[in-house]
Design a protein around this motif. Structure first.
Motif, PDB file in Angstrom:
ATOM      1  N   LEU A   1      -1.284  12.186  -6.083  1.00 45.12           N
ATOM      2  CA  LEU A   1      -2.736  11.932  -5.730  1.00 45.12           C
ATOM      3  C   LEU A   1      -3.810  13.017  -5.986  1.00 45.12           C
ATOM      4  O   LEU A   1      -4.778  12.818  -6.096  1.00 45.12           O
TER       5      LEU A   1
ATOM      6  N   PRO B   1       8.524   5.984   0.505  1.00 44.72           N
ATOM      7  CA  PRO B   1       8.145   7.488   0.710  1.00 44.72           C
ATOM      8  C   PRO B   1       9.095   8.187   1.233  1.00 44.72           C
ATOM      9  O   PRO B   1       9.390   9.578   1.300  1.00 44.72           O
TER      10      PRO B   1
ATOM     11  N   GLN C   1      -3.711   9.968   1.270  1.00 37.32           N
ATOM     12  CA  GLN C   1      -4.811   9.099   0.656  1.00 37.32           C
ATOM     13  C   GLN C   1      -6.077   8.533   1.463  1.00 37.32           C
ATOM     14  O   GLN C   1      -6.983   8.474   0.713  1.00 37.32           O
TER      15      GLN C   1
ATOM     16  N   LYS D   1       0.991  -1.031  -0.094  1.00 36.78           N
ATOM     17  CA  LYS D   1      -0.092   0.012   0.012  1.00 36.78           C
ATOM     18  C   LYS D   1       1.109   1.280   0.102  1.00 36.78           C
ATOM     19  O   LYS D   1       0.682   2.230  -0.744  1.00 36.78           O
ATOM     20  N   CYS D   2       2.105   1.084   0.569  1.00 38.88           N
ATOM     21  CA  CYS D   2       2.957   2.177   0.928  1.00 38.88           C
ATOM     22  C   CYS D   2       4.164   2.190  -0.079  1.00 38.88           C
ATOM     23  O   CYS D   2       4.853   2.991  -0.311  1.00 38.88           O
ATOM     24  N   HIS D   3       4.669   0.950  -0.621  1.00 37.34           N
ATOM     25  CA  HIS D   3       5.870   0.641  -1.223  1.00 37.34           C
ATOM     26  C   HIS D   3       5.551   0.316  -2.453  1.00 37.34           C
ATOM     27  O   HIS D   3       6.725   0.204  -3.293  1.00 37.34           O
TER      28      HIS D   3
ATOM     29  N   ASP E   1       1.669  12.441   0.946  1.00 38.72           N
ATOM     30  CA  ASP E   1       0.176  11.750   0.198  1.00 38.72           C
ATOM     31  C   ASP E   1       0.160  10.218   0.366  1.00 38.72           C
ATOM     32  O   ASP E   1      -1.048   9.900   0.207  1.00 38.72           O
ATOM     33  N   THR E   2       1.077   9.498   0.617  1.00 35.29           N
ATOM     34  CA  THR E   2       1.037   8.126   0.986  1.00 35.29           C
ATOM     35  C   THR E   2       0.284   7.887   2.008  1.00 35.29           C
ATOM     36  O   THR E   2      -0.720   6.966   2.020  1.00 35.29           O
ATOM     37  N   CYS E   3      -0.070   8.732   3.189  1.00 36.46           N
ATOM     38  CA  CYS E   3      -0.861   8.614   4.353  1.00 36.46           C
ATOM     39  C   CYS E   3      -2.021   9.254   3.841  1.00 36.46           C
ATOM     40  O   CYS E   3      -3.168   8.832   4.527  1.00 36.46           O
TER      41      CYS E   3
ATOM     42  N   TYR F   1      -5.527   5.369  -7.463  1.00 37.77           N
ATOM     43  CA  TYR F   1      -4.254   6.108  -6.983  1.00 37.77           C
ATOM     44  C   TYR F   1      -3.637   4.807  -6.565  1.00 37.77           C
ATOM     45  O   TYR F   1      -3.845   4.084  -5.809  1.00 37.77           O
ATOM     46  N   HIS F   2      -2.211   4.997  -6.662  1.00 39.54           N
ATOM     47  CA  HIS F   2      -1.260   4.238  -6.077  1.00 39.54           C
ATOM     48  C   HIS F   2       0.109   5.086  -5.870  1.00 39.54           C
ATOM     49  O   HIS F   2       0.278   6.022  -6.367  1.00 39.54           O
ATOM     50  N   VAL F   3       0.672   4.594  -4.657  1.00 37.38           N
ATOM     51  CA  VAL F   3       1.828   5.387  -3.926  1.00 37.38           C
ATOM     52  C   VAL F   3       2.809   5.711  -5.294  1.00 37.38           C
ATOM     53  O   VAL F   3       3.072   4.703  -6.035  1.00 37.38           O
TER      54      VAL F   3
END
Length: 547
Positions: free
Chosen positions: A379, A336, A350, A316-318, A346-348, A373-375
């Motif tokens: 965003l 991130p 979202q 989700k973050c990587h 924006d990783t968080c 959206y993907h990391v």
């Protein structure tokens, strides 16, 4: 030969004289940028001054997560005031030094050997702002300096080739699941799997312990049984229950208040969210795919209604990890920590924000999360934060613009001074897991002091914390968060979480805008007039900031 030597010497002297005159005419302001010649000469002199023995030293430490966490703490305590939290040199002090604090992520630093970086940290650099941390008059363990070397290496910027790789990762790789990451990142995985992020969605058939209350005690709605529950959401503040009909999930009409150990109804009422008018007033006609599942999973597909993984998994973050699993490099996984502060946050943001996609509906549904959206992407192309009209209270905001609805940390944070200074969510929180409240990197009464020690440039501008807070150390009103992050945002009726604007809400603002202030929220037996008068007696507080 002699004539040539004399000619070269004369030329050098002339250049030095011309340069000296230019410097004198320009002045000696530290606000100036050093010339290219100065930078080259300064680096050359610095590097020549590092003994060969020190230059060739090898780091005795390994960059495991625990060591890097300790290094980050040391960096925050010793280095961030000049080099910035992420090493970019963009701090108030770093930008005003002469020469400026270097961006530690760039090649001029990263091309140094570990021994050279260690020597500079330990001995400093003369005629610059770089102090010597290896003070010979103080007994010190050299381990700290080597830990900082690991930290400097860990923040290295990506090469153009690595950036190209990452673009390809976002476009073409596929997801492999968090358990695949465990093979190489076992310590991080073991911490993460105990976090709320890793357990936000659980199947009670696989995790019977997930259901907290006795379902038979539910007296606020129609009864539902354990066998009716396909998924359990949450365990920290509230717990909700979802049944499966076809390939969709739907919320049961009751939720468990974890804090107060009581049942409460669950239904999104009229006027309490933007998407409410587009769905019938019936929980069994409000599927969670459009309203919830995109944030509680990895790669939710709105056509197939399938996910790569339930919960907030590693990818989700990587980003997708298939190529990284095959041959791990920095370039074929997203991190991130190596992004600019906007993309990093924006990783968080979202999921920790209220907003809506710029295009709605999609596939005949109205979505409450950034579909597509993907990391690593922008965003803003997939998500618009909920707008607010100053002076008006809405279902998301108080009149001054502070959020009051659930899950709006991002809306608050992007309005803060901290965000504008390049601070990221993970400067304070470690999503991989800690033993502290809210996965903070340090206990709540210590985390702020990394940057806000008494008397520091970032404040408070008093000799002690007690002088600033006017509360005894260890008391309820002593931690920074008591006043600067009051719990005024609803997560479930009657249960509140912290605001993330970091501004101080005065009692006068309560009178004007009906926004709760931390003074009378704590001193519930007192009035705003009492609180305002108390603040007037605080000598270090500006009277112009009382309102």
């Amino acid at each position: 030969m002699k004539r040539w030597s004399i000619a070269v010497l004369v030329l050098v002297v002339l250049v030095a004289v011309v340069y000296g005159v230019a410097v004198i005419r320009r002045g000696f302001s530290a606000a100036d940028q050093p010339s290219g010649l100065e930078r080259v000469m300064a680096r050359a002199v610095r590097n020549i001054g590092i003994p060969r023995r020190a230059r060739d030293e090898k780091n005795p430490l390994t960059a495991d997560p625990e060591v890097l966490a300790e290094a980050k703490e040391r960096f925050g305590e010793r280095c961030a005031n000049c080099h910035g939290n992420n090493g970019n040199g963009e701090s108030n002090i770093g930008k005003n030094l002469y020469p400026k604090a270097p961006d530690l992520r760039l090649p001029p630093t990263q091309h140094l050997t570990d021994g050279e970086i260690h020597y500079i940290i330990k001995n400093g650099v003369r005629l610059t702002g770089m102090p010597a941390w290896g003070n010979p008059h103080i007994e010190q363990d050299d381990t700290d300096a080597w830990k900082l070397v690991l930290l400097v290496r860990s923040i290295a910027g990506l090469t153009p080739e690595e950036k190209s790789q990452q673009i390809a990762v976002v476009k073409s790789e596929h997801y492999v699941g968090s358990r695949t990451c465990q093979k190489c990142h076992e310590r991080v995985y073991e911490h993460w799997k105990r976090t709320p992020m890793a357990n936000v969605v659980r199947d009670p058939r696989e995790h019977p312990e997930a259901i907290i209350p006795d379902l038979a005690t539910n007296s606020v709605s129609k009864k539902f049984r354990r066998e009716d529950i396909a998924f359990v959401y949450g365990s920290v503040w509230k717990q909700r229950y979802f049944t499966k009909i076809g390939d969709d999930y739907f919320p049961e009409p009751a939720q468990w208040d974890v804090t107060n150990h009581i049942w409460k109804p669950y239904f999104v009422a009229k006027g309490s969210d933007w998407w409410e008018p587009f769905y019938p007033p019936d929980n069994m006609k409000r599927p969670t795919g459009p309203t919830c599942d995109g944030c509680h999973s990895v790669d939710y597909n709105i056509q197939t209604k399938k996910v790569a993984e339930w919960n907030v998994g590693c990818e989700k973050c990587h980003g997708p990890g298939s190529e990284h699993v095959e041959h791990a490099t920095r370039g074929n996984i997203l991190n991130p920590a190596r992004m600019d502060y906007v993309a990093a946050n924006d990783t968080c943001v979202q999921c920790h924000s209220q907003g809506r996609p710029p295009t709605n509906p999609m596939e005949a549904n109205y979505y409450d999360w950034p579909v597509g959206y993907h990391v690593g992407q922008n965003l803003r192309d997939y998500w618009q934060l909920e707008d607010h009209q100053l002076g008006e209270q809405s279902f998301t905001h108080f009149a001054d613009g502070t959020a009051h609805k659930n899950r709006m940390q991002g809306n608050d944070f992007v309005e803060s001074v901290m965000y504008r200074r390049g601070v990221t969510c993970f400067d304070c929180h470690d999503v991989h897991g800690t033993e502290n409240y809210a996965q903070l990197r340090k206990p709540v009464d210590k985390i702020c002091l990394d940057c806000h020690q008494p008397g520091s440039r970032n404040g408070p501008r008093t000799a002690t914390l007690e002088e600033h807070t006017h509360h005894k150390a260890g008391s309820t009103g002593s931690p920074c968060v008591a006043c600067h992050m009051p719990k005024i945002e609803v997560t479930i009726p009657g249960v509140f979480v912290s605001a993330h604007t970091f501004g101080f809400i005065t009692p006068a603002m309560t009178d004007k805008y009906k926004i709760p202030n931390p003074c009378t929220s704590c001193h519930t037996d007192k009035t705003t007039a009492w609180a305002t008068e108390a603040l007037r007696q605080w000598p270090e507080r500006s009277p112009w900031r009382m309102h």
